[in-house]
Design a protein around this motif. Sequence first.
Motif, PDB file in Angstrom:
ATOM      1  N   VAL A 109       0.815  -1.231  -0.023  1.00 48.76           N
ATOM      2  CA  VAL A 109       0.059   0.062  -0.046  1.00 48.76           C
ATOM      3  C   VAL A 109       0.784   1.304  -0.041  1.00 48.76           C
ATOM      4  CG1 VAL A 109      -1.629   1.266   1.248  1.00 48.76           C
ATOM      5  CG2 VAL A 109      -1.949  -0.981   0.959  1.00 48.76           C
ATOM      6  N   ALA A 110       1.794   1.204   0.790  1.00 51.57           N
ATOM      7  CA  ALA A 110       2.739   2.675   0.822  1.00 51.57           C
ATOM      8  C   ALA A 110       3.594   2.511  -0.472  1.00 51.57           C
ATOM      9  CB  ALA A 110       3.860   2.175   1.697  1.00 51.57           C
ATOM     10  N   ALA A 111       3.744   1.674  -1.103  1.00 52.26           N
ATOM     11  CA  ALA A 111       4.318   1.525  -2.488  1.00 52.26           C
ATOM     12  C   ALA A 111       3.503   2.241  -3.571  1.00 52.26           C
ATOM     13  CB  ALA A 111       4.746   0.113  -3.149  1.00 52.26           C
ATOM     14  N   GLY A 112       2.149   1.820  -3.279  1.00 55.61           N
ATOM     15  CA  GLY A 112       1.048   2.358  -4.242  1.00 55.61           C
ATOM     16  C   GLY A 112       0.888   3.707  -3.928  1.00 55.61           C
ATOM     17  N   PHE A 113       1.062   4.256  -2.784  1.00 56.84           N
ATOM     18  CA  PHE A 113       0.546   5.696  -2.493  1.00 56.84           C
ATOM     19  C   PHE A 113       2.190   6.607  -3.159  1.00 56.84           C
ATOM     20  CE2 PHE A 113      -2.739   4.685  -0.016  1.00 56.84           C
ATOM     21  CZ  PHE A 113      -3.461   5.949   0.156  1.00 56.84           C
ATOM     22  N   ALA A 114       3.284   5.872  -2.892  1.00 56.14           N
ATOM     23  CA  ALA A 114       4.481   6.521  -3.182  1.00 56.14           C
ATOM     24  C   ALA A 114       4.449   6.632  -4.857  1.00 56.14           C
ATOM     25  CB  ALA A 114       5.661   5.705  -2.923  1.00 56.14           C
ATOM     26  N   TRP A 184      15.893  -6.663   0.808  1.00 58.27           N
ATOM     27  CA  TRP A 184      16.486  -7.301  -0.207  1.00 58.27           C
ATOM     28  C   TRP A 184      15.644  -6.887  -1.491  1.00 58.27           C
ATOM     29  CZ3 TRP A 184      21.088  -9.447  -0.157  1.00 58.27           C
ATOM     30  CH2 TRP A 184      21.405  -9.934   1.052  1.00 58.27           C
ATOM     31  N   LEU A 185      14.162  -6.780  -1.309  1.00 55.13           N
ATOM     32  CA  LEU A 185      13.443  -6.194  -2.440  1.00 55.13           C
ATOM     33  C   LEU A 185      13.900  -5.069  -3.072  1.00 55.13           C
ATOM     34  CD1 LEU A 185       9.846  -6.549  -1.114  1.00 55.13           C
ATOM     35  CD2 LEU A 185      10.966  -7.717  -2.802  1.00 55.13           C
ATOM     36  N   GLY A 186      14.492  -4.092  -2.458  1.00 52.70           N
ATOM     37  CA  GLY A 186      15.417  -2.894  -2.954  1.00 52.70           C
ATOM     38  C   GLY A 186      16.521  -3.395  -3.646  1.00 52.70           C
ATOM     39  N   LEU A 187      17.245  -4.605  -3.241  1.00 51.87           N
ATOM     40  CA  LEU A 187      18.455  -5.011  -4.168  1.00 51.87           C
ATOM     41  C   LEU A 187      17.626  -5.388  -5.339  1.00 51.87           C
ATOM     42  CD1 LEU A 187      21.165  -5.894  -4.556  1.00 51.87           C
ATOM     43  CD2 LEU A 187      20.877  -7.995  -3.412  1.00 51.87           C
ATOM     44  N   ALA A 188      16.622  -6.174  -5.336  1.00 52.75           N
ATOM     45  CA  ALA A 188      15.991  -6.881  -6.496  1.00 52.75           C
ATOM     46  C   ALA A 188      15.694  -5.392  -7.577  1.00 52.75           C
ATOM     47  CB  ALA A 188      14.740  -7.428  -6.390  1.00 52.75           C
ATOM     48  N   CYS A 189      15.163  -4.406  -7.074  1.00 50.23           N
ATOM     49  CA  CYS A 189      14.811  -3.298  -7.870  1.00 50.23           C
ATOM     50  C   CYS A 189      16.122  -2.563  -8.447  1.00 50.23           C
ATOM     51  CB  CYS A 189      14.015  -2.130  -7.000  1.00 50.23           C
ATOM     52  SG  CYS A 189      12.382  -2.494  -6.448  1.00 50.23           S
ATOM     53  N   THR A 190      17.103  -2.771  -7.588  1.00 45.83           N
ATOM     54  CA  THR A 190      18.598  -2.279  -8.221  1.00 45.83           C
ATOM     55  C   THR A 190      19.006  -3.009  -9.396  1.00 45.83           C
ATOM     56  OG1 THR A 190      19.157  -1.609  -6.016  1.00 45.83           O
ATOM     57  CG2 THR A 190      20.874  -1.913  -7.531  1.00 45.83           C
ATOM     58  N   LEU A 191      18.679  -4.385  -9.359  1.00 45.44           N
ATOM     59  CA  LEU A 191      19.199  -5.150 -10.284  1.00 45.44           C
ATOM     60  C   LEU A 191      18.130  -4.875 -11.729  1.00 45.44           C
ATOM     61  CD1 LEU A 191      19.735  -8.460  -8.596  1.00 45.44           C
ATOM     62  CD2 LEU A 191      21.325  -6.965  -9.392  1.00 45.44           C
ATOM     63  N   VAL A 192      16.863  -4.581 -11.504  1.00 46.26           N
ATOM     64  CA  VAL A 192      16.021  -4.234 -12.616  1.00 46.26           C
ATOM     65  C   VAL A 192      16.649  -2.910 -13.075  1.00 46.26           C
ATOM     66  CG1 VAL A 192      13.624  -3.820 -13.149  1.00 46.26           C
ATOM     67  CG2 VAL A 192      13.956  -5.579 -11.523  1.00 46.26           C
ATOM     68  N   ALA A 193      16.858  -1.993 -12.243  1.00 45.79           N
ATOM     69  CA  ALA A 193      17.199  -0.833 -12.900  1.00 45.79           C
ATOM     70  C   ALA A 193      18.640  -1.019 -13.628  1.00 45.79           C
ATOM     71  CB  ALA A 193      17.587   0.267 -11.975  1.00 45.79           C
ATOM     72  N   ALA A 194      19.500  -1.965 -13.182  1.00 48.95           N
ATOM     73  CA  ALA A 194      20.806  -2.088 -13.924  1.00 48.95           C
ATOM     74  C   ALA A 194      20.545  -2.732 -15.360  1.00 48.95           C
ATOM     75  CB  ALA A 194      21.702  -3.180 -13.062  1.00 48.95           C
ATOM     76  N   GLY A 226       7.748   2.915 -10.737  1.00 48.39           N
ATOM     77  CA  GLY A 226       7.738   1.618  -9.872  1.00 48.39           C
ATOM     78  C   GLY A 226       8.897   1.431  -8.967  1.00 48.39           C
ATOM     79  N   ILE A 227       9.906   1.330  -9.740  1.00 45.39           N
ATOM     80  CA  ILE A 227      11.295   1.148  -9.041  1.00 45.39           C
ATOM     81  C   ILE A 227      11.671   1.896  -7.775  1.00 45.39           C
ATOM     82  CG2 ILE A 227      13.917   1.335  -9.555  1.00 45.39           C
ATOM     83  CD1 ILE A 227      13.542   0.137 -12.102  1.00 45.39           C
ATOM     84  N   VAL A 228      11.368   3.179  -8.112  1.00 48.01           N
ATOM     85  CA  VAL A 228      11.627   4.322  -7.008  1.00 48.01           C
ATOM     86  C   VAL A 228      10.393   4.039  -5.928  1.00 48.01           C
ATOM     87  CG1 VAL A 228      11.343   6.845  -6.583  1.00 48.01           C
ATOM     88  CG2 VAL A 228      12.364   6.023  -8.688  1.00 48.01           C
ATOM     89  N   SER A 229       9.014   3.912  -6.262  1.00 47.91           N
ATOM     90  CA  SER A 229       8.086   3.534  -5.197  1.00 47.91           C
ATOM     91  C   SER A 229       8.578   2.658  -4.304  1.00 47.91           C
ATOM     92  CB  SER A 229       6.748   3.429  -5.912  1.00 47.91           C
ATOM     93  OG  SER A 229       6.415   4.524  -6.866  1.00 47.91           O
ATOM     94  N   VAL A 230       8.639   1.409  -5.255  1.00 43.62           N
ATOM     95  CA  VAL A 230       9.106   0.147  -4.237  1.00 43.62           C
ATOM     96  C   VAL A 230      10.271   0.573  -3.410  1.00 43.62           C
ATOM     97  CG1 VAL A 230       9.836  -2.186  -4.185  1.00 43.62           C
ATOM     98  CG2 VAL A 230       8.029  -1.553  -5.800  1.00 43.62           C
TER      99      VAL A 230
END
Length: 317
Positions: A109-114, A184-194, A226-230
């Motif tokens: 929910v917080a990610a959705g609001f972000a 660790w979800l942040g690390l996953a988003c980092t890999l997606v950004a890479a 989406g990456i920034v919000s998560v």
Amino acid sequence: MYSLAFGIVLTAVLAGISLTIGAADMSFATLLAGEDRAAQVLMISRIPRTLAIMLAGSSLGIAGLVMQMIVRNRFVEPSTTGTTESAMLGFLIVTLLAPGWPVMAKMGVAAGFAFLGTLLFLRLLRFVPLREVVLVPLVGIMLAGVIGAVTSFIAYRYGLLPSVLAWSMGDFSGVLRGRYELLWLGLACTLVAALAADRFTVAGMGREFTTNLGLNYQRLMVLGRGIVSVIAAVCLVSVGSIPFLGLVVPNVVSLMIGDNMRRAVPWVAVGGAAFVLAGDIIGRLVRYPYEVPISVVVGVIGSGVFIVLLLRRRSHA
């Protein structure tokens, strides 16, 4: 010529120092002596805290880099565009309406609001004359102030103001094993950004340029938001808000190696981890055995660097 290996070694050294600092008596000598208490402190507190620091620092740095690419402005990051404040508002609302939900659902929910807060910021930019690049972060800071005021008012009415203050104050002192794994979800988003780094670099050239190269500009914008919000939601739920991190590290990296995002991603990830590690070490040593919250240390350093960057931009202009 700058070496990424040096940054990795520096980060490893700072991580080793971080493992040895704390109120509890734990050193490598006590570990070698086979003391059970020292081993428990290391496994339950010190290692999770150090991992949380590195994950939060690297992911927030990447979030700032992606935000700067999709907005096409070097002076924005989640805490200067209302993204973090929107995540805080969403976390507060779900806490009020569904307090029994698991942390993962509240984080969603917080990610959705972000995401919605970032979208609102981008919409507002369409109605603002952007001849001066400094206007963009000013719009974001004002939007963040409005959202933060709404959050504080709701929290005050329902007696949750201390909780909101705790969320807004980034702090790693409460990190234990079992309470940081969402990072660790942040690390996953980092890999997606890479993986999408080249596409974001093209998107930073503008809609027409991106479309002419055959890329879907709108999808890239959605992916970036989406990456920034998560990342913003995960860090807020796990360790609180850490201001200016996503602004300082990408700008310093840009001054060192340029604006190519594929080259910048590993530098920003390593630099963000090292920056937060250094700030956390300073915060733990200034009033030892007490701690200064990481948001205070990084906020002081980051705001100073932000002013320097603004003055540097104006002098070059």
